[in-house]
Design a protein around this motif. Sequence first.
Motif, PDB file in Angstrom:
ATOM      1  N   HIS A   1       7.910   0.483  -1.436  1.00 20.16           N
ATOM      2  CA  HIS A   1       6.536   0.274  -1.896  1.00 20.16           C
ATOM      3  C   HIS A   1       6.598  -0.851  -2.924  1.00 20.16           C
ATOM      4  O   HIS A   1       6.866  -0.630  -4.111  1.00 20.16           O
ATOM      5  CB  HIS A   1       5.977   1.554  -2.511  1.00 20.16           C
TER       6      HIS A   1
ATOM      7  N   ASP B   1       0.847  -1.200   0.000  1.00 19.58           N
ATOM      8  CA  ASP B   1       0.000   0.000   0.000  1.00 19.58           C
ATOM      9  C   ASP B   1       0.881   1.248   0.000  1.00 19.58           C
ATOM     10  O   ASP B   1       1.733   1.421   0.876  1.00 19.58           O
ATOM     11  CB  ASP B   1      -0.907  -0.001   1.232  1.00 19.58           C
ATOM     12  N   VAL B   2       0.671   2.139  -0.954  1.00 19.79           N
ATOM     13  CA  VAL B   2       1.553   3.285  -1.124  1.00 19.79           C
ATOM     14  C   VAL B   2       1.494   4.241   0.062  1.00 19.79           C
ATOM     15  O   VAL B   2       2.529   4.793   0.477  1.00 19.79           O
ATOM     16  CB  VAL B   2       1.235   4.026  -2.444  1.00 19.79           C
TER      17      VAL B   2
ATOM     18  N   ARG C   1       4.632   5.083   2.562  1.00 16.70           N
ATOM     19  CA  ARG C   1       5.095   6.462   2.758  1.00 16.70           C
ATOM     20  C   ARG C   1       5.171   6.803   4.242  1.00 16.70           C
ATOM     21  O   ARG C   1       6.164   7.376   4.713  1.00 16.70           O
ATOM     22  CB  ARG C   1       4.138   7.420   2.049  1.00 16.70           C
TER      23      ARG C   1
END
Length: 207
Positions: A109, A88-89, A93
């Motif tokens: 990622h 999941d980006v 992050r």
Amino acid sequence: MSLNGTTHYSEIDRRQLPELVCRAVDAAIELDFELSVHPATGRLLQVLAHGVPMNGLIGETGTGTGVGLAWMVSLADPSVSFLSVEIDVDRARVATEVFRDDANVTVLHADAGELFTRGPFDLLVHDGGWGSGKTSEGRVDVTEVLKEGGVMTVDDFTPMDTWPPTFNGEVDHPRLHWLQHPDLLTTEVRVTEHLAVVVSRRTTTTA
């Protein structure tokens, strides 16, 4: 990752937790991410990471916001490198930000397939996404991703009380795969009344 794992941290005095773990838990709460590693499993990972030799390499599939990773980083030798992947980006992050001051930690990622190309590892926390330790799809080849003597964990099993182990009334083949793997010495560690972790060590090749 554990179902409702993030919630369990609300039951713990924050003074008993490493600062880095608290930071990752806060990130999980902010993202409404409930699949953080259970605190009892995190403590086990911390113990295993502490045993990784100097300049070793630890890999993790399914970073989340970095709670399990934080348990390990908080007690591992500073020379140990960490590589964790998150599909999941947004979580990737956020986890990167959690470890912004830890130069030995890399969060990608990516999915597990990418991690497996970066081994072999001294310790592999194997769960989440493609190549999960609980499915046959994309199952990892331990002779490629673990160093000889390296350790792998697969968490969030129901504690075993029969042989062969069962789940939902059927033989638990994913767990049997690790318990009977010819290249591994494997046992199950019960970390809570309802939660167990499979821990495996790759056996040493003899001439």
